[in-house]
Design a protein around this motif. Structure first.
Motif, PDB file in Angstrom:
ATOM      1  N   GLU A  31       0.838  -1.208   0.000  1.00  0.00           N
ATOM      2  CA  GLU A  31       0.000   0.000   0.000  1.00  0.00           C
ATOM      3  C   GLU A  31       0.869   1.252   0.000  1.00  0.00           C
ATOM      4  OE1 GLU A  31      -3.301   0.437  -0.319  1.00  0.00           O
ATOM      5  OE2 GLU A  31      -3.437  -1.731  -0.663  1.00  0.00           O
ATOM      6  N   GLU A  32       1.982   1.228   0.728  1.00  0.00           N
ATOM      7  CA  GLU A  32       2.895   2.368   0.787  1.00  0.00           C
ATOM      8  C   GLU A  32       3.507   2.655  -0.588  1.00  0.00           C
ATOM      9  OE1 GLU A  32       4.865   5.544   2.626  1.00  0.00           O
ATOM     10  OE2 GLU A  32       3.259   4.283   3.392  1.00  0.00           O
ATOM     11  N   GLU A  33       3.919   1.605  -1.303  1.00  0.00           N
ATOM     12  CA  GLU A  33       4.485   1.784  -2.642  1.00  0.00           C
ATOM     13  C   GLU A  33       3.441   2.339  -3.606  1.00  0.00           C
ATOM     14  OE1 GLU A  33       7.923  -1.629  -2.933  1.00  0.00           O
ATOM     15  OE2 GLU A  33       5.829  -2.267  -2.959  1.00  0.00           O
ATOM     16  N   LEU A  34       2.233   1.832  -3.522  1.00  0.00           N
ATOM     17  CA  LEU A  34       1.160   2.335  -4.380  1.00  0.00           C
ATOM     18  C   LEU A  34       0.887   3.809  -4.105  1.00  0.00           C
ATOM     19  CD1 LEU A  34      -1.332  -0.659  -4.308  1.00  0.00           C
ATOM     20  CD2 LEU A  34      -0.085   0.178  -6.298  1.00  0.00           C
ATOM     21  N   LYS A  35       0.896   4.178  -2.837  1.00  0.00           N
ATOM     22  CA  LYS A  35       0.621   5.558  -2.442  1.00  0.00           C
ATOM     23  C   LYS A  35       1.700   6.511  -2.966  1.00  0.00           C
ATOM     24  CE  LYS A  35       1.186   6.852   1.803  1.00  0.00           C
ATOM     25  NZ  LYS A  35       1.116   7.005   3.254  1.00  0.00           N
ATOM     26  N   ASN A  36       2.950   6.044  -3.040  1.00  0.00           N
ATOM     27  CA  ASN A  36       4.067   6.893  -3.450  1.00  0.00           C
ATOM     28  C   ASN A  36       4.373   6.824  -4.959  1.00  0.00           C
ATOM     29  OD1 ASN A  36       4.620   7.900  -0.863  1.00  0.00           O
ATOM     30  ND2 ASN A  36       5.751   6.055  -0.343  1.00  0.00           N
ATOM     31  N   ALA A  37       3.641   6.019  -5.686  1.00  0.00           N
ATOM     32  CA  ALA A  37       3.901   5.863  -7.114  1.00  0.00           C
ATOM     33  C   ALA A  37       3.604   7.164  -7.863  1.00  0.00           C
ATOM     34  CB  ALA A  37       3.055   4.731  -7.676  1.00  0.00           C
ATOM     35  N   ARG A  38       4.427   7.437  -8.897  1.00  0.00           N
ATOM     36  CA  ARG A  38       4.236   8.619  -9.735  1.00  0.00           C
ATOM     37  C   ARG A  38       4.276   8.202 -11.198  1.00  0.00           C
ATOM     38  NH1 ARG A  38       8.941  12.041  -7.255  1.00  0.00           N
ATOM     39  NH2 ARG A  38       9.552  11.713  -9.397  1.00  0.00           N
ATOM     40  N   PRO A  39       3.657   8.958 -12.079  1.00  0.00           N
ATOM     41  CA  PRO A  39       3.661   8.620 -13.504  1.00  0.00           C
ATOM     42  C   PRO A  39       5.079   8.637 -14.095  1.00  0.00           C
ATOM     43  CG  PRO A  39       2.013  10.294 -13.044  1.00  0.00           C
ATOM     44  CD  PRO A  39       2.845  10.138 -11.798  1.00  0.00           C
ATOM     45  N   PHE A  40       5.307   7.759 -15.073  1.00  0.00           N
ATOM     46  CA  PHE A  40       6.603   7.660 -15.753  1.00  0.00           C
ATOM     47  C   PHE A  40       7.059   9.013 -16.278  1.00  0.00           C
ATOM     48  CE2 PHE A  40       8.829   7.231 -19.815  1.00  0.00           C
ATOM     49  CZ  PHE A  40       9.929   6.469 -19.440  1.00  0.00           C
ATOM     50  N   ARG A  41       6.155   9.745 -16.938  1.00  0.00           N
ATOM     51  CA  ARG A  41       6.514  11.036 -17.534  1.00  0.00           C
ATOM     52  C   ARG A  41       6.934  12.064 -16.486  1.00  0.00           C
ATOM     53  NH1 ARG A  41       5.586  11.394 -22.692  1.00  0.00           N
ATOM     54  NH2 ARG A  41       4.332   9.822 -23.709  1.00  0.00           N
ATOM     55  N   GLU A  42       6.432  11.932 -15.294  1.00  0.00           N
ATOM     56  CA  GLU A  42       6.811  12.847 -14.213  1.00  0.00           C
ATOM     57  C   GLU A  42       8.191  12.494 -13.668  1.00  0.00           C
ATOM     58  OE1 GLU A  42       5.367  13.332  -9.677  1.00  0.00           O
ATOM     59  OE2 GLU A  42       3.766  13.513 -11.177  1.00  0.00           O
ATOM     60  N   VAL A  43       8.482  11.212 -13.567  1.00  0.00           N
ATOM     61  CA  VAL A  43       9.749  10.755 -13.000  1.00  0.00           C
ATOM     62  C   VAL A  43      10.890  10.875 -14.012  1.00  0.00           C
ATOM     63  CG1 VAL A  43      10.948   8.793 -11.944  1.00  0.00           C
ATOM     64  CG2 VAL A  43       8.526   9.185 -11.457  1.00  0.00           C
ATOM     65  N   PHE A  44      10.618  10.587 -15.276  1.00  0.00           N
ATOM     66  CA  PHE A  44      11.643  10.604 -16.326  1.00  0.00           C
ATOM     67  C   PHE A  44      11.213  11.481 -17.501  1.00  0.00           C
ATOM     68  CE2 PHE A  44      11.857   6.371 -14.283  1.00  0.00           C
ATOM     69  CZ  PHE A  44      13.157   6.418 -13.776  1.00  0.00           C
ATOM     70  N   PRO A  45      11.088  12.792 -17.318  1.00  0.00           N
ATOM     71  CA  PRO A  45      10.583  13.642 -18.398  1.00  0.00           C
ATOM     72  C   PRO A  45      11.480  13.654 -19.640  1.00  0.00           C
ATOM     73  CG  PRO A  45      11.362  14.980 -16.570  1.00  0.00           C
ATOM     74  CD  PRO A  45      11.382  13.558 -16.118  1.00  0.00           C
ATOM     75  N   GLU A  46      12.820  13.631 -19.451  1.00  0.00           N
ATOM     76  CA  GLU A  46      13.723  13.660 -20.600  1.00  0.00           C
ATOM     77  C   GLU A  46      13.582  12.380 -21.422  1.00  0.00           C
ATOM     78  OE1 GLU A  46      14.977  13.911 -17.413  1.00  0.00           O
ATOM     79  OE2 GLU A  46      15.107  16.088 -17.279  1.00  0.00           O
ATOM     80  N   LEU A  47      13.524  11.239 -20.753  1.00  0.00           N
ATOM     81  CA  LEU A  47      13.379   9.966 -21.446  1.00  0.00           C
ATOM     82  C   LEU A  47      12.022   9.892 -22.156  1.00  0.00           C
ATOM     83  CD1 LEU A  47      14.485   7.212 -22.165  1.00  0.00           C
ATOM     84  CD2 LEU A  47      13.668   6.366 -19.954  1.00  0.00           C
ATOM     85  N   ALA A  48      10.982  10.374 -21.507  1.00  0.00           N
ATOM     86  CA  ALA A  48       9.651  10.379 -22.118  1.00  0.00           C
ATOM     87  C   ALA A  48       9.661  11.232 -23.389  1.00  0.00           C
ATOM     88  CB  ALA A  48       8.610  10.902 -21.131  1.00  0.00           C
ATOM     89  N   LYS A  49      10.362  12.362 -23.359  1.00  0.00           N
ATOM     90  CA  LYS A  49      10.444  13.230 -24.532  1.00  0.00           C
ATOM     91  C   LYS A  49      11.162  12.516 -25.674  1.00  0.00           C
ATOM     92  CE  LYS A  49      12.005  17.723 -26.121  1.00  0.00           C
ATOM     93  NZ  LYS A  49      12.789  18.912 -25.857  1.00  0.00           N
ATOM     94  N   LYS A  50      12.272  11.819 -25.364  1.00  0.00           N
ATOM     95  CA  LYS A  50      13.014  11.085 -26.391  1.00  0.00           C
ATOM     96  C   LYS A  50      12.151   9.980 -26.999  1.00  0.00           C
ATOM     97  CE  LYS A  50      17.695  11.860 -24.698  1.00  0.00           C
ATOM     98  NZ  LYS A  50      18.901  11.235 -24.143  1.00  0.00           N
TER      99      LYS A  50
END
Length: 98
Positions: free
Chosen positions: A27-46
């Motif tokens: 439950e703690e991991e689920l609560k702290n999860a963030r979207p891929f694009r938020e965590v890795f914006p440069e990689l998402a752009k590439k």
């Protein structure tokens, strides 16, 4: 699709519990999860740039989508010719010079 039996569900849950490479999130991991694009914006752009490069190259003359009603036997005959059957209809109409 029919619902899973208790036995099937138990087997799936056992598989999840026994997978050391992909444990079920807490439950703690689920609560702290963030979207891929938020965590890795440069990689998402590439990735987006690479995806945008894919696909069919732009044509000098683009075709215009239309809606047309044709008899079922006409559609069946063209579809039977395989991939590109819509382009074949286009060519027949071009040759008709109506």
């Amino acid at each position: 699709m029919s619902p899973l039996s208790d036995e099937e569900e138990a087997k799936i849950q056992a598989g999840i519990a026994n997978d050391p490479d992909n444990p079920e999130w807490t439950e703690e991991e689920l609560k702290n999860a963030r979207p891929f694009r938020e965590v890795f914006p440069e990689l998402a752009k590439k990735i987006d740039e690479e995806i945008a490069k894919r696909g069919r190259p732009l044509s000098a003359t683009t075709k215009q989508p239309v809606t047309i009603r044709l008899d079922p036997d006409v559609i069946a005959k063209f579809k039977a010719t395989g991939k590109g059957w819509q382009s074949k209809i286009n060519e027949v109409l071009r040759q008709a010079k109506v």
